[in-house]
Design an enzyme around this catalytic site. Structure first.
Site, short mmCIF file in Angstrom:
data_model
loop_
_atom_site.label_atom_id
_atom_site.label_comp_id
_atom_site.label_asym_id
_atom_site.label_seq_id
_atom_site.Cartn_x
_atom_site.Cartn_y
_atom_site.Cartn_z
N CYS A 41 9.56 -19.93 24.81
CA CYS A 41 8.74 -21.15 24.97
C CYS A 41 9.50 -22.41 24.57
O CYS A 41 9.29 -23.47 25.15
CB CYS A 41 7.42 -21.02 24.22
SG CYS A 41 7.60 -20.79 22.45
N HIS A 301 4.28 -21.67 18.51
CA HIS A 301 4.46 -21.71 19.96
C HIS A 301 4.70 -23.15 20.43
O HIS A 301 4.11 -24.08 19.90
CB HIS A 301 3.19 -21.13 20.62
CG HIS A 301 3.28 -21.10 22.11
ND1 HIS A 301 4.17 -20.29 22.78
CD2 HIS A 301 2.57 -21.77 23.06
CE1 HIS A 301 4.01 -20.48 24.09
NE2 HIS A 301 3.05 -21.37 24.28
#
Ligand code: ZN
Ligand code: ZN
Ligand code: ZN
Length: 332
Positions: A41, A301
């Site tokens: 990510c 994230h």
């Protein structure tokens, strides 16, 4: 952990409003895959923002050649993702080749290794540094004047820092350096917001550049160069006119309670004369930069927001997911 905020100069299409129902589509905006265990990510977010930066995308496309590293060539793998963004019919593409190239390139430093999470701002900065090496391998990073080097021509801030004593007038030798990302501590930023609230009537988002400058220099006191006993603040002066300015917010802890304060301080415009003590370039003095992209980190994230200039819409990128979003920060 860092947030990255990108500014670029208003481009031709930026003010054009989106016509609902027109043929204008959000293509080419595609997601990037992140399979379980890949932890890509951070890379996907950096790539999405680079792709959405019109200046970067066009400049990369126009480059005639580069110093190629074959299988582990970051330049080639980035270019290949960009080509697929444009021509592929898939909704989401793998970023594996670039992930491998990055891991191979930084193998000795044990950074950006396969399967491990890493920092998106540093990934973004390292991709830019690598592009410089692929285009102008013989040129010093801090003194690169290659006209075709996107990294230094478009992103680099050429600065010098100097301390000047108000008491005795002594000044230190100016120390020149180059920055691709301007890092600011969120703790220092919030301290400046608090100090500023007592003193200023202007809304904090309008003082964004000033707040950033104050946060960067506050507490960074040096001894007077002639040792008169004064402790003085450092001055940073911008000497060029970068087309894209990147601010990296540094968080002191992974769980910060400053998030809301920081978001409330973000301005959609950034004036370079406010960001630095001085600006010598006439063009830079007048430039008003607009927010066009953000990389955010939360719950281990990364995701990204980018301004899609063709449609004048903000787009949210969460790996394979791409959504058009309404963003409260106004861009005009
Ligand atoms: Zn290559
Ligand atoms: Zn360069
Ligand atoms: Zn002095």
């Amino acid at each position: 952990m860092a947030w990255v905020k990108f500014f670029k100069k208003p481009g031709g299409n930026l003010g054009k409003s989106y016509q609902p129902g027109s043929m204008l589509s959000l293509a080419p905006t595609k997601g990037l895959l992140n399979e379980p265990g890949q932890n890509s990510c951070f890379l996907n977010s950096a790539v999405q923002v680079l792709w959405q930066l019109d200046i970067f995308r066009r400049s990369l496309r126009q480059l005639p050649g580069h110093f190629c590293l074959g299988d582990s060539c970051i330049f080639c793998s980035l270019k290949s993702i960009f080509t697929q963004f444009q021509h592929s019919h898939e909704r989401a593409l793998p970023s594996d080749n670039l992930r491998h190239a990055l891991a191979e390139t930084f193998k000795d430093e044990q950074r950006f290794q396969l399967g491990f999470m890493d920092d998106a701002a540093e990934c973004f900065e390292n991709i830019l540094e690598r592009i410089h090496l692929h285009i102008a391998p013989d040129s010093e990073t801090d003194a690169c004047t290659s006209k075709s080097c996107i990294t230094h021509q478009k992103f680099a801030m050429t600065l010098y820092e100097q301390s000047v004593c108000r008491s005795c007038g002594a000044s230190s030798d100016p120390l020149p350096f180059t920055e691709l990302v301007h890092y600011v501590s969120t703790t220092a930023l919030c301290q400046q917001v608090e100090r500023g609230i007592e003193r200023s009537e202007r809304p904090r988002a309008e003082r964004f550049g000033e707040l950033l400058q104050a946060a960067c220099t506050f507490g960074d006191l040096r001894n007077c160069p002639s040792n008169c006993g004064q402790r003085i603040r450092i001055r940073r002066v911008l000497m060029n006119s970068p087309e894209i300015v990147t601010i990296g917010f540094v968080w002191d802890t992974e769980q910060s309670d400053l998030t809301e304060e920081v978001i409330r301080s973000l301005g959609s415009h950034l004036n370079l004369s406010e960001l630095f003590y001085g600006v010598t370039d006439e063009h830079a003095k007048k430039s008003d930069l607009l927010l066009v992209g953000m990389i955010c980190y939360s719950s281990r994230h990364y995701c990204a927001f980018a301004y899609h200039s063709k449609s004048s819409k903000w787009v949210f990128f969460d790996d394979a997911t791409v959504k058009e979003v309404a963003i409260p920060i106004h861009v005009s």
